[in-house]
Design a protein around this motif. Structure first.
Motif, PDB file in Angstrom:
ATOM      1  N   SER A  69      -8.715  98.376  65.461  1.00 56.80           N
ATOM      2  CA  SER A  69      -8.243  97.807  63.856  1.00 56.80           C
ATOM      3  C   SER A  69      -7.035  98.064  63.513  1.00 56.80           C
ATOM      4  O   SER A  69      -6.183  97.054  62.897  1.00 56.80           O
ATOM      5  N   HIS A  70      -6.184  99.037  64.217  1.00 57.84           N
ATOM      6  CA  HIS A  70      -4.477  99.086  64.091  1.00 57.84           C
ATOM      7  C   HIS A  70      -3.886  97.729  64.837  1.00 57.84           C
ATOM      8  O   HIS A  70      -3.114  97.170  64.373  1.00 57.84           O
ATOM      9  N   LEU A  71      -4.777  97.477  66.008  1.00 60.21           N
ATOM     10  CA  LEU A  71      -3.900  96.012  66.548  1.00 60.21           C
ATOM     11  C   LEU A  71      -4.210  95.042  65.847  1.00 60.21           C
ATOM     12  O   LEU A  71      -3.457  94.215  65.843  1.00 60.21           O
ATOM     13  N   ARG A  72      -5.307  94.853  65.250  1.00 62.54           N
ATOM     14  CA  ARG A  72      -5.547  93.390  64.366  1.00 62.54           C
ATOM     15  C   ARG A  72      -4.633  93.550  63.122  1.00 62.54           C
ATOM     16  O   ARG A  72      -4.041  92.323  62.965  1.00 62.54           O
ATOM     17  N   ARG A  73      -4.213  94.779  62.538  1.00 59.44           N
ATOM     18  CA  ARG A  73      -3.231  94.688  61.395  1.00 59.44           C
ATOM     19  C   ARG A  73      -1.863  94.320  61.996  1.00 59.44           C
ATOM     20  O   ARG A  73      -0.922  93.559  61.331  1.00 59.44           O
ATOM     21  N   ALA A  74      -1.561  94.744  63.150  1.00 55.47           N
ATOM     22  CA  ALA A  74      -0.221  94.548  63.887  1.00 55.47           C
ATOM     23  C   ALA A  74      -0.069  93.169  64.360  1.00 55.47           C
ATOM     24  O   ALA A  74       0.930  92.526  64.374  1.00 55.47           O
ATOM     25  N   LEU A  75      -1.276  92.529  64.596  1.00 53.27           N
ATOM     26  CA  LEU A  75      -1.215  91.084  65.020  1.00 53.27           C
ATOM     27  C   LEU A  75      -1.470  90.009  63.880  1.00 53.27           C
ATOM     28  O   LEU A  75      -1.927  88.950  64.074  1.00 53.27           O
ATOM     29  N   ALA A  76      -1.451  90.346  62.658  1.00 54.47           N
ATOM     30  CA  ALA A  76      -1.816  89.580  61.530  1.00 54.47           C
ATOM     31  C   ALA A  76      -0.834  88.403  61.489  1.00 54.47           C
ATOM     32  O   ALA A  76       0.327  88.451  61.688  1.00 54.47           O
ATOM     33  N   GLY A  77      -1.491  87.222  61.309  1.00 59.24           N
ATOM     34  CA  GLY A  77      -0.644  85.883  61.182  1.00 59.24           C
ATOM     35  C   GLY A  77      -0.942  85.418  62.800  1.00 59.24           C
ATOM     36  O   GLY A  77      -0.263  84.079  62.672  1.00 59.24           O
ATOM     37  N   ILE A  78      -1.359  85.785  63.732  1.00 54.92           N
ATOM     38  CA  ILE A  78      -1.452  85.279  64.871  1.00 54.92           C
ATOM     39  C   ILE A  78      -2.937  84.931  65.223  1.00 54.92           C
ATOM     40  O   ILE A  78      -3.731  85.726  64.859  1.00 54.92           O
ATOM     41  N   ALA A  79      -3.098  83.790  65.907  1.00 57.61           N
ATOM     42  CA  ALA A  79      -4.451  83.684  66.204  1.00 57.61           C
ATOM     43  C   ALA A  79      -4.976  84.163  67.325  1.00 57.61           C
ATOM     44  O   ALA A  79      -4.256  84.121  68.675  1.00 57.61           O
ATOM     45  N   VAL A  80      -5.877  84.889  67.426  1.00 50.28           N
ATOM     46  CA  VAL A  80      -6.082  85.974  68.516  1.00 50.28           C
ATOM     47  C   VAL A  80      -7.728  85.370  69.028  1.00 50.28           C
ATOM     48  O   VAL A  80      -8.385  85.631  68.135  1.00 50.28           O
ATOM     49  N   LEU A  81      -7.572  85.162  70.135  1.00 54.38           N
ATOM     50  CA  LEU A  81      -8.996  84.398  70.851  1.00 54.38           C
ATOM     51  C   LEU A  81      -9.523  85.521  71.743  1.00 54.38           C
ATOM     52  O   LEU A  81      -8.779  85.769  72.780  1.00 54.38           O
ATOM     53  N   THR A  82     -10.607  85.939  71.490  1.00 52.10           N
ATOM     54  CA  THR A  82     -11.156  87.090  72.415  1.00 52.10           C
ATOM     55  C   THR A  82     -12.614  86.715  72.700  1.00 52.10           C
ATOM     56  O   THR A  82     -13.467  86.144  72.149  1.00 52.10           O
ATOM     57  N   GLY A  83     -12.921  87.113  74.133  1.00 46.71           N
ATOM     58  CA  GLY A  83     -14.279  87.223  74.705  1.00 46.71           C
ATOM     59  C   GLY A  83     -14.941  88.365  74.159  1.00 46.71           C
ATOM     60  O   GLY A  83     -14.553  89.026  73.095  1.00 46.71           O
ATOM     61  N   ALA A  84     -15.716  88.974  75.057  1.00 46.95           N
ATOM     62  CA  ALA A  84     -16.481  90.290  74.520  1.00 46.95           C
ATOM     63  C   ALA A  84     -15.593  91.366  74.541  1.00 46.95           C
ATOM     64  O   ALA A  84     -14.816  91.417  75.358  1.00 46.95           O
ATOM     65  N   PRO A  85     -15.704  92.281  73.575  1.00 49.16           N
ATOM     66  CA  PRO A  85     -15.128  93.299  73.543  1.00 49.16           C
ATOM     67  C   PRO A  85     -15.148  94.379  74.592  1.00 49.16           C
ATOM     68  O   PRO A  85     -16.001  94.320  75.248  1.00 49.16           O
ATOM     69  N   LEU A  86     -13.611  94.963  74.679  1.00 47.99           N
ATOM     70  CA  LEU A  86     -13.750  95.778  75.906  1.00 47.99           C
ATOM     71  C   LEU A  86     -13.435  97.298  74.974  1.00 47.99           C
ATOM     72  O   LEU A  86     -12.807  97.538  74.017  1.00 47.99           O
ATOM     73  N   ALA A  87     -14.096  98.350  75.523  1.00 47.32           N
ATOM     74  CA  ALA A  87     -13.862  99.720  74.852  1.00 47.32           C
ATOM     75  C   ALA A  87     -13.243 100.725  76.274  1.00 47.32           C
ATOM     76  O   ALA A  87     -13.820 100.443  77.171  1.00 47.32           O
ATOM     77  N   PRO A  88     -12.523 101.748  75.895  1.00 49.85           N
ATOM     78  CA  PRO A  88     -12.061 101.707  74.483  1.00 49.85           C
ATOM     79  C   PRO A  88     -10.344 100.922  74.638  1.00 49.85           C
ATOM     80  O   PRO A  88     -10.119 100.478  75.416  1.00 49.85           O
ATOM     81  N   THR A  89      -9.779 100.866  73.434  1.00 51.76           N
ATOM     82  CA  THR A  89      -8.433 100.159  73.217  1.00 51.76           C
ATOM     83  C   THR A  89      -7.425 101.282  74.150  1.00 51.76           C
ATOM     84  O   THR A  89      -7.226 102.264  73.933  1.00 51.76           O
ATOM     85  N   PRO A  90      -6.893 100.628  75.034  1.00 55.01           N
ATOM     86  CA  PRO A  90      -5.956 101.226  75.845  1.00 55.01           C
ATOM     87  C   PRO A  90      -4.509 101.579  74.692  1.00 55.01           C
ATOM     88  O   PRO A  90      -4.010 100.820  74.193  1.00 55.01           O
ATOM     89  N   THR A  91      -4.134 103.075  74.863  1.00 49.74           N
ATOM     90  CA  THR A  91      -3.327 103.311  73.802  1.00 49.74           C
ATOM     91  C   THR A  91      -2.352 104.191  74.357  1.00 49.74           C
ATOM     92  O   THR A  91      -2.392 105.107  75.310  1.00 49.74           O
ATOM     93  N   LYS A  92      -1.025 103.886  74.178  1.00 46.85           N
ATOM     94  CA  LYS A  92       0.122 104.703  74.872  1.00 46.85           C
ATOM     95  C   LYS A  92       0.880 105.342  73.348  1.00 46.85           C
ATOM     96  O   LYS A  92       1.438 104.490  72.590  1.00 46.85           O
TER      97      LYS A  92
END
Length: 485
Positions: free
Chosen positions: A70-93
């Motif tokens: 959810s944080h990633l999608r907000r950070a990528l607002a305005g960019i066309a994000v095309l995804t396949g099957a979701p992966l978990a968990p989100t890699p976080t640094k």
């Protein structure tokens, strides 16, 4: 330019604070947290940088469905994000900084993941691109057979720049340039039996160019620049401009994205590589990836939660208060809180973003442009044409919606922090008061072509364009409403 970024997205979290004492439990500093910021990393950072430059960007990746996503999608607002099957968990640094000094980094969920699925839209985004950047972070997206086939086909037509990863897949044959850093290049050379003590960047680059069957390899060397190895094995040293760097995070992403764009514009490889190295150095000199982070308080507003403190991105009050401040008839039509907000953000080292227009009948194209603009800095101020200004520009039948209502509707959007109404035909006087770091406009032209470009450059700002969205316009919407009426 239509640029498609293929690769793995990461969530980067910056915890910024001060340390003035040691913990009584252990001889370690106590960090008083000032703010927490989130930004897209990996392929997400490449896409963000290219989008900020005004390119039409599509991101081919895999995104999970957890909190990090959810944080990633907000950070990528305005960019066309095309995804396949979701992966978990989100890699976080997660990086902890005291002042400007990095102290420690925590990695979560960064282990290799199963190869994600591919959709027709993901393949189409690669096929239709004018340039492609592959940002492989070892999470499996480049291992998908359909994506690899599409990349191999694209490499025959357009520049494909591949930024590899030790845990990722080998580049497909025929790409324009592969951009390993020196440590990565030497590691591959060592695995092939070369003596690392006798292998320099040129020798390692030649080995990789032959192994990967790429047109060229650009071995990056941090502050020492890069070494370019061509298809015939010829080499060229590319120095990096001297710059003060506190955190090199994102330099490789900036370099790969810039290199693809320069090649896509027809610049010869040696010159394109030199420009890309300069772009990466300038990016780090301006704060690097950390400067793109979104404050947690701004994300709270995007979720509809009210800010609890007087943050640099505090929104101005709605129209009732604006009228009391002389919004309509004040000097040059300027609303004081917008100017104060800009000054407050700058005083705290933040980035002021502004955009402008009539915004008569808000539509999806407006919303996308505003969201993209807000993602570029710490606040977004909209310069809004007054009713009189709109009538002079559009005719006596416009505006359809009054300036008070247009301002209120804009302020209702979570991505808009303030609205400033101006009465002139152009926003120059308004911009001269606000002095934004970034001026964003929609359009299919180069940023330097904007009439405001010279004014913005006068105080060190820059212009960014984001593409128009076809079939979305106020005039079209007005005509459709008239037919319904």
């Amino acid at each position: 330019m239509k640029v498609t970024v293929v690769g793995d997205v990461l969530l980067d979290v910056d915890i910024n604070g001060n340390a003035t004492r040691l913990s009584p439990d252990a001889p370690v500093p106590v960090v008083d947290v000032v703010d927490v910021r989130h930004r897209a990393g990996g392929a997400g950072l490449v896409a963000t940088l290219l989008s900020n430059d005004g390119h039409d960007v599509k991101l081919v990746t895999a995104v999970s469905d957890d909190d990090g996503a959810s944080h990633l999608r907000r950070a990528l607002a305005g960019i066309a994000v095309l995804t396949g099957a979701p992966l978990a968990p989100t890699p976080t640094k997660t990086r902890v900084r005291i002042g400007s000094h990095p102290m420690v980094r925590f990695d979560e969920g960064c282990a290799p993941a199963p190869t994600p699925a591919c959709t027709r839209e993901m393949v189409d985004a690669i096929v239709s691109a004018e340039a492609v950047v592959v940002a492989d972070y070892g999470r499996g997206i480049t291992a998908n057979p359909e994506i690899r086939a599409a990349l191999a086909e694209a490499a025959c037509r357009v520049p494909v720049v591949w930024d590899p990863h030790p845990a990722g897949s080998e580049p497909v044959p025929g790409v324009a340039v592969v951009t390993p850093n020196l440590a990565e290049a030497l590691a591959v050379a060592k695995a092939a039996g070369l003596d690392p003590s006798r292998t320099g960047p040129a020798e390692a680059g030649r080995h990789l160019q032959q192994r990967w069957r790429s047109s060229a390899v650009l071995v990056t060397r941090g502050e020492d620049g890069a070494v370019l190895v061509g298809s015939s094995g010829d080499t060229k040293d590319i120095p990096a401009p001297r710059t003060s760097v506190t955190d090199p995070c994102g330099a490789g992403d900036r370099l790969a994205g810039s290199l693809a764009v320069h090649l896509g514009r027809g610049v010869e490889l040696p010159e394109a590589a030199a420009r890309a190295v300069e772009d990466a150095s300038a990016f780090l000199a301006n704060g690097g990836a950390a400067s793109l982070a979104v404050p947690a308080s701004a994300e709270d507003r995007a979720d509809g939660r009210a800010a609890e403190s007087a943050d640099v991105s505090t929104r101005v009050s709605p129209v009732v208060e604006l009228k009391g401040l002389g919004l309509v008839n004040g000097p040059a039509g300027l609303e004081p809180d917008g100017v104060q907000l800009a000054e407050s953000v700058r005083a705290k080292g933040g980035t002021v973003v502004a955009t402008g227009g009539c915004f008569d009948l808000l539509h999806a194209g407006h919303a996308r442009t505003l969201a993209a603009a807000r993602s570029m800095g710490d606040c977004l101020i909209v310069c809004l044409n007054s009713d009189e200004s709109v009538r002079r520009l559009k005719g006596a039948h416009r505006p359809i919606v009054s300036q008070e209502d247009r301002a209120e509707l804009l302020l209702a959007l979570s991505c808009v922090d303030a609205v400033v109404v101006f009465g002139e035909d152009t926003p120059e006087a308004c911009l001269d008061r606000l002095r934004p770091d970034i001026w964003v406009k929609g359009g299919d032209y180069e940023p330097e072509e904007l009439p405001e470009a010279r004014l913005i450059a006068g105080w060190g700002g820059r212009c960014v364009t984001v593409p128009f969205h076809p079939a979305r316009s106020t005039s079209g919407l007005a005509e459709a409403l008239a037919k319904v009426g």
